[in-house]
Design a protein around this motif. Structure first.
Motif, PDB file in Angstrom:
ATOM      1  N   GLN A 150       0.420  -3.354  -9.318  1.00 21.98           N
ATOM      2  CA  GLN A 150       1.699  -2.656  -9.267  1.00 21.98           C
ATOM      3  C   GLN A 150       2.059  -2.015 -10.603  1.00 21.98           C
ATOM      4  O   GLN A 150       2.897  -1.113 -10.648  1.00 21.98           O
ATOM      5  CB  GLN A 150       2.811  -3.637  -8.856  1.00 21.98           C
ATOM      6  CG  GLN A 150       2.667  -4.184  -7.455  1.00 21.98           C
ATOM      7  CD  GLN A 150       2.678  -3.080  -6.411  1.00 21.98           C
ATOM      8  OE1 GLN A 150       3.599  -2.260  -6.370  1.00 21.98           O
ATOM      9  NE2 GLN A 150       1.660  -3.060  -5.554  1.00 21.98           N
TER      10      GLN A 150
ATOM     11  N   GLN B  95      10.869  -2.462 -15.238  1.00 23.07           N
ATOM     12  CA  GLN B  95      10.089  -3.297 -14.322  1.00 23.07           C
ATOM     13  C   GLN B  95       8.656  -3.471 -14.817  1.00 23.07           C
ATOM     14  O   GLN B  95       8.068  -4.552 -14.688  1.00 23.07           O
ATOM     15  CB  GLN B  95      10.103  -2.672 -12.929  1.00 23.07           C
ATOM     16  CG  GLN B  95      11.474  -2.763 -12.243  1.00 23.07           C
ATOM     17  CD  GLN B  95      11.517  -1.971 -10.955  1.00 23.07           C
ATOM     18  OE1 GLN B  95      11.015  -0.853 -10.875  1.00 23.07           O
ATOM     19  NE2 GLN B  95      12.133  -2.547  -9.926  1.00 23.07           N
TER      20      GLN B  95
ATOM     21  N   TYR C 209      -1.515  -8.899  -7.885  1.00 23.06           N
ATOM     22  CA  TYR C 209      -0.424  -8.040  -7.409  1.00 23.06           C
ATOM     23  C   TYR C 209       0.284  -7.349  -8.572  1.00 23.06           C
ATOM     24  O   TYR C 209       0.546  -6.137  -8.527  1.00 23.06           O
ATOM     25  CB  TYR C 209       0.566  -8.886  -6.602  1.00 23.06           C
ATOM     26  CG  TYR C 209       1.844  -8.163  -6.264  1.00 23.06           C
ATOM     27  CD1 TYR C 209       1.885  -7.189  -5.273  1.00 23.06           C
ATOM     28  CD2 TYR C 209       3.022  -8.449  -6.961  1.00 23.06           C
ATOM     29  CE1 TYR C 209       3.063  -6.523  -4.969  1.00 23.06           C
ATOM     30  CE2 TYR C 209       4.202  -7.785  -6.671  1.00 23.06           C
ATOM     31  CZ  TYR C 209       4.216  -6.821  -5.683  1.00 23.06           C
ATOM     32  OH  TYR C 209       5.388  -6.151  -5.392  1.00 23.06           O
TER      33      TYR C 209
ATOM     34  N   VAL D 132       3.089 -13.799  -3.088  1.00 23.46           N
ATOM     35  CA  VAL D 132       3.147 -12.361  -3.360  1.00 23.46           C
ATOM     36  C   VAL D 132       4.452 -11.769  -2.864  1.00 23.46           C
ATOM     37  O   VAL D 132       5.085 -10.937  -3.544  1.00 23.46           O
ATOM     38  CB  VAL D 132       1.932 -11.663  -2.728  1.00 23.46           C
ATOM     39  CG1 VAL D 132       2.050 -10.158  -2.902  1.00 23.46           C
ATOM     40  CG2 VAL D 132       0.645 -12.163  -3.357  1.00 23.46           C
ATOM     41  N   GLU D 133       4.887 -12.185  -1.693  1.00 22.42           N
ATOM     42  CA  GLU D 133       6.157 -11.662  -1.145  1.00 22.42           C
ATOM     43  C   GLU D 133       7.332 -12.091  -2.026  1.00 22.42           C
ATOM     44  O   GLU D 133       8.257 -11.305  -2.283  1.00 22.42           O
ATOM     45  CB  GLU D 133       6.337 -12.190   0.277  1.00 22.42           C
ATOM     46  CG  GLU D 133       7.549 -11.619   0.998  1.00 22.42           C
ATOM     47  CD  GLU D 133       7.433 -10.124   1.259  1.00 22.42           C
ATOM     48  OE1 GLU D 133       8.477  -9.475   1.413  1.00 22.42           O
ATOM     49  OE2 GLU D 133       6.293  -9.612   1.302  1.00 22.42           O
TER      50      GLU D 133
ATOM     51  N   TYR E   7       7.984   2.434  -9.941  1.00 20.07           N
ATOM     52  CA  TYR E   7       8.595   1.468 -10.845  1.00 20.07           C
ATOM     53  C   TYR E   7       9.098   2.179 -12.092  1.00 20.07           C
ATOM     54  O   TYR E   7       8.523   3.190 -12.526  1.00 20.07           O
ATOM     55  CB  TYR E   7       7.598   0.369 -11.249  1.00 20.07           C
ATOM     56  CG  TYR E   7       7.198  -0.537 -10.108  1.00 20.07           C
ATOM     57  CD1 TYR E   7       7.985  -1.625  -9.758  1.00 20.07           C
ATOM     58  CD2 TYR E   7       6.043  -0.294  -9.381  1.00 20.07           C
ATOM     59  CE1 TYR E   7       7.627  -2.451  -8.704  1.00 20.07           C
ATOM     60  CE2 TYR E   7       5.670  -1.117  -8.335  1.00 20.07           C
ATOM     61  CZ  TYR E   7       6.468  -2.189  -7.994  1.00 20.07           C
ATOM     62  OH  TYR E   7       6.123  -3.008  -6.962  1.00 20.07           O
TER      63      TYR E   7
ATOM     64  N   LYS F 199       7.353  -9.983  -5.107  1.00 22.36           N
ATOM     65  CA  LYS F 199       7.852  -8.642  -4.815  1.00 22.36           C
ATOM     66  C   LYS F 199       9.382  -8.616  -4.780  1.00 22.36           C
ATOM     67  O   LYS F 199      10.024  -7.700  -5.307  1.00 22.36           O
ATOM     68  CB  LYS F 199       7.281  -8.180  -3.471  1.00 22.36           C
ATOM     69  CG  LYS F 199       7.668  -6.763  -3.089  1.00 22.36           C
ATOM     70  CD  LYS F 199       7.010  -6.368  -1.771  1.00 22.36           C
ATOM     71  CE  LYS F 199       7.381  -4.934  -1.401  1.00 22.36           C
ATOM     72  NZ  LYS F 199       6.747  -4.523  -0.112  1.00 22.36           N
TER      73      LYS F 199
ATOM     74  N   HIS G  31      11.811  -6.577  -7.636  1.00 22.98           N
ATOM     75  CA  HIS G  31      12.749  -5.521  -7.277  1.00 22.98           C
ATOM     76  C   HIS G  31      14.207  -5.982  -7.340  1.00 22.98           C
ATOM     77  O   HIS G  31      15.115  -5.197  -7.025  1.00 22.98           O
ATOM     78  CB  HIS G  31      12.450  -5.006  -5.871  1.00 22.98           C
ATOM     79  CG  HIS G  31      11.161  -4.233  -5.780  1.00 22.98           C
ATOM     80  ND1 HIS G  31       9.937  -4.837  -5.651  1.00 22.98           N
ATOM     81  CD2 HIS G  31      10.923  -2.901  -5.842  1.00 22.98           C
ATOM     82  CE1 HIS G  31       8.991  -3.917  -5.606  1.00 22.98           C
ATOM     83  NE2 HIS G  31       9.559  -2.731  -5.723  1.00 22.98           N
TER      84      HIS G  31
END
Length: 867
Positions: free
Chosen positions: A635, A645, A631, A591-592, A641, A595, A599
């Motif tokens: 999001q 994106q 996720y 997940v990190e 966003y 992310k 971005h």
């Protein structure tokens, strides 16, 4: 001539003579007597000038008409014979035609020639009516073939010029009373209608009657070519008459041209007529006036066809003034066509039409007042958001070209004086174009905005957009330059030049073949590098200043590194490969990692940045589907966003769903491709070496006899890995679609994103086919799309139809006819409504295809039930 006294006795004598001739032709067995009658009839025709009578001809006439007569009296006799007796006598001759009867005098000296002169020397209108009537009313026979031969000779000898010229002079003569002139005018109108109808319908009637036996001269191309030549000869006579300060009427010619164009033969007519009109009218005012009269004077219903043909064939807009004059100011039909219909209601790929229309309007000071109004109307149509949605791309491109060409013809002074008005209309149109989801329309708006703002403010700051240059954008920019006059040489001698060019090319090809045959093989091989093999540089790698990351965590740190573009680029290029190796801690950091990638921005203009970023996100979603998909779907409805994106999220979800739904073998192939470069190859598998077991097996196979072929192994079944996680991809994407927020409103302005969302849901559903959850997903998707089925944007409607297609393809057919029956029946009614009423052609086409897909699925299920 009108004042000559024509007594009743003389009329009776002429009538008696005609009756005698008819009787002799019917009953006489003397061939020489028939030939004398043919000669007498020829002398009584007006084309034979009495002053040129020979002694034999005078003797023949005195035998039939005793007494002396002046030349004027002979002309009166000729006129009375044609007016009262010629048609009946000619029809009688045609009725007598037979192989035996014609053979009697055909053997006489000049017998057949004298017979032909009865029709070829007669008034052309009467002769043509008699011949055509006989042909149409007769069956295949010698008589019909003879009439066809006479009519063909009649046309080839350009006898129609006399017919056209006669009607050009129909209004000349002495003054009569009002009642007499009115009656004569009515007779003239009826005669004109009959002649024009016969002339224009002759090829069609001949084709219907003769079918495969039709003559070449009666084919439309050849026939109307002759007709165009005769019209041109008539116009030359008119030109000479006008130069002598005499009046002529071109009404008949213009009506004939209009009728030919309405009949569908405008191309053939103007291919032969237009080059000569352009040549003569280019430097002659009289010819220009003649051209204007025959074109603008045509019937109103034919003006559109005539102008359309001229606009496509005239090579330069400067010639349009010679052919139309100021007709756009005087003729309301021409004004409507040139300022409205040809610009706003029609479209063509030929830029010459627009160049000629707009160039004609701006070529003269008297017509220049119409050009600004035309440009304003074009800008209004171009900037209308509703028109942008409901007109075809071809039509909108046509209007865009018209705007650019119109601005090129307007003076810089006028543009600067009305700069505010132009900018206001331009900004409204640019906003509508930038909001559209169709990329080519957005690009079109950018090009127009750039070029027109530069034209309006040549010394001001330039307005620039980022878009990809293609042939269309480059062509649009070239329209701001006024076309130059190419001259008339090509259009006049085009047909002849084609033959010459073809012959020259054939000669050059033959010479080249001879040279190649004579040349020795050794000479051809000298200094040839064809036998050299190129060096394989496919394995070369770019040398970088930084070391590529080896672990996923190092890669994540490299992606967020600041002021180190080489490290960012290196980390992005190896990111997918590292994820495909599936390290043990991947699920903890997935997940990190997602992310960071989501971005990540292209701050250093990395090559293939978008592809590398999305492929890594897709790999993360494939190997850690539940956390990453959850996720991304969460999001998607977050506030922080932008549209790009959110589109990336949808792209990753659809790509990962498709990859997970592939068979296991395909998954191994994908994984092996990314890591094949880093794997060590065993020595026995190196290129150029073979394993000893393989060598032995090949020898055994070569010496083994088989009496039955081995059964081919079919594809192995494998579980759909996407089945267990499909719900995490699908259902969260629909939870808050109708909740507006500051950065996204799917039901309002962000219709492009709404269409992509529906498209992504359809792909996810198709990836989950043959799973237990597929039926529930299909039903939910139909309910979701049903609320937005009448969306105003064509893009959204096409996405909904794509989703319906995916439902039909993904769900088993028995489910379609049971659980989803009511939903799909409503969908079919909606699709039929689109086919009938939707203004977008692409929507109609896609709706028809979806209906066929649904009907095929239902038909397949019904066939299974019958079995």
């Amino acid at each position: 001539m009108a004042g000559i006294n024509w007594s009743t006795e003389e009329r009776a004598h002429l009538q008696s003579l005609v009756i005698t001739c008819r009787h002799d032709l019917s009953n006489s067995q003397d061939a020489s007597q028939a030939v004398q009658i043919f000669k007498l009839i020829t002398l009584l025709l007006p084309t034979t000038e009495p002053s040129t009578f020979t002694d034999d001809q005078v003797a023949l006439l005195q035998e039939k008409f005793p007494g002396s007569r002046t030349l004027v009296q002979w002309k009166v006799i000729q006129r009375e014979f044609v007016r009262m007796h010629y048609v009946q006598l000619a029809e009688h001759l045609i009725n007598q035609l037979g192989l035996d009867w014609f053979g009697k005098f055909g053997r006489e000296k000049h017998g057949e020639e004298c017979f032909n002169e009865v029709f070829l020397a007669a008034p052309p209108e009467d002769a043509m009516v008699v011949l055509c009537s006989s042909i149409f009313n007769s069956s295949p026979s010698f008589k019909r073939n003879k009439c066809l031969s006479l009519l063909a000779e009649f046309l080839q000898s350009h006898r129609l010029v006399g017919l056209f010229w006669h009607h050009c002079l129909v209004n000349q003569g002495a003054e009569e009373e009002a009642s007499t002139r009115k009656a004569m005018k009515e007779r003239t109108r009826v005669t004109w209608d009959q002649s024009i109808s016969l002339l224009t319908s002759l090829p069609d009637k001949m084709a219907n009657m003769l079918k495969v036996d039709n003559w070449d001269i009666f084919l439309p191309k050849q026939y109307f070519k002759l007709l165009a030549q005769d019209i041109l000869k008539t116009l030359q006579l008119v030109h000479m008459t006008i130069q002598e300060s005499k009046d002529c009427s071109l009404v008949f010619v213009s009506q004939l041209i209009g009728k030919i164009c309405v009949s569908g033969y405008s191309e053939v007519l103007f291919d032969n007529l237009l080059p000569h009109l352009l040549k003569f009218s280019s430097n002659n005012y009289v010819w220009s006036r003649i051209s204007v009269r025959i074109i603008v004077g045509a019937p109103e219903r034919s003006l559109e066809i005539i102008l359309d043909c001229l606009l496509k064939k005239v090579p330069w807009y400067g010639h349009m003034s010679k052919l139309l004059g100021d007709a756009v100011l005087n003729n309301q039909k021409v004004k409507y066509l040139l300022t409205s219909k040809f610009l706003l209601l029609r479209h063509t790929e030929n830029d010459l039409v627009l160049q000629n229309v707009i160039g004609y309007l701006g070529d003269s000071p008297s017509r220049a007042c119409l050009l600004p109004k035309v440009l304003f109307n074009l800008l209004d149509a171009w900037s209308d958001g509703s028109a942008l949605k409901h007109t075809s791309h071809e039509q909108h491109l046509y209007i865009t070209k018209a705007i650019l060409i119109s601005s090129a013809h307007l003076s810089q002074k006028y543009l600067e004086e009305n700069k505010d008005v132009f900018l206001h209309k331009l900004m409204n149109g640019m906003q509508a174009h930038l909001e559209t989801p169709i990329s080519r329309l957005r690009t079109m708006g950018m090009v127009v905005a750039e070029t027109l703002t530069k034209k309006l403010s040549p010394n001001g700051p330039a307005l620039t957009f980022e878009y990809q240059e293609d042939d269309t954008t480059r062509h649009l920019k070239t329209l701001l330059a006024l076309p130059q006059d190419p001259g008339l040489d090509e259009i006049i001698s085009n047909l002849k030049e084609i033959d010459l060019i073809t012959s020259k090319e054939e000669v050059s090809k033959q010479e080249e073949n001879v040279i190649n045959e004579v040349q020795e093989p050794d000479e051809l091989e000298l200094d040839s590098d064809d036998d050299l093999e190129p060096y394989d540089m496919s394995g070369d790698t770019k040398v970088t200043k930084v070391k590529e990351p080896v672990y996923v965590r190092d890669c994540m740190e490299g992606l967020i590194a600041k002021d180190n573009p080489d490290l960012v680029e290196a980390s992005l290029k190896v990111a997918e490969k590292l994820v495909r190796r599936k390290p043990d801690d991947l699920s903890e950091i997935a997940v990190e990692f997602a992310k960071i990638l989501l971005h990540l921005e292209d701050n250093y203009h990395t090559e293939n940045f978008a592809e590398l970023k999305l492929s890594c996100l897709c790999a993360l979603t494939v190997h850690c589907p539940v956390p990453v998909a959850s996720y991304l779907t969460e999001q998607f409805y977050d506030r922080n966003y932008n549209i790009r994106q959110r589109i990336d999220m949808l792209e990753v979800l659809s790509s990962a769903a498709q990859e997970l739904s592939r068979p296991t073998q395909d998954q191994k192939d994908i994984t092996s491709k990314s890591s094949s470069k880093d794997q060590l190859i065993p020595i026995n598998q190196m290129p150029g070496t073979e394993n000893w077991r393989e060598i032995v097996q090949k020898r055994v196979e070569s010496k083994t006899r088989r009496f039955a072929s081995a059964t081919k192994q079919g594809p192995q079944a494998s579980a759909n890995k996407f089945a267990a996680v499909a719900g995490h991809f699908f259902f969260p994407l629909m939870k808050t679609y109708d909740s507006p927020m500051n950065t996204m409103n799917l039901l309002a302005g962000d219709f492009f994103l709404l269409g992509r969302l529906v498209h992504t849901l359809a792909i996810i559903l198709h990836s989950a086919q043959n799973t237990t959850i597929c039926r529930q997903m299909a039903k939910t998707l139909l309910q979701f799309t049903w609320a937005i089925r009448y969306h105003v944007e064509p893009y959204v409607r096409r996405a909904i139809m794509f989703a319906v297609s995916m439902v039909i393809l993904s769900v088993p057919t028995h489910t379609i006819t049971t659980d989803l029956q009511s939903d799909l029946i409503e969908c079919q009614m909606w699709l039929e409504d689109i086919v009938e009423k939707d203004p977008e052609p692409e929507c109609k086409k896609q709706a028809a295809q979806t209906i066929l897909l649904l009907q095929d699925a239902i038909k397949k299920e019904l066939n299974l039930d019958e079995r």
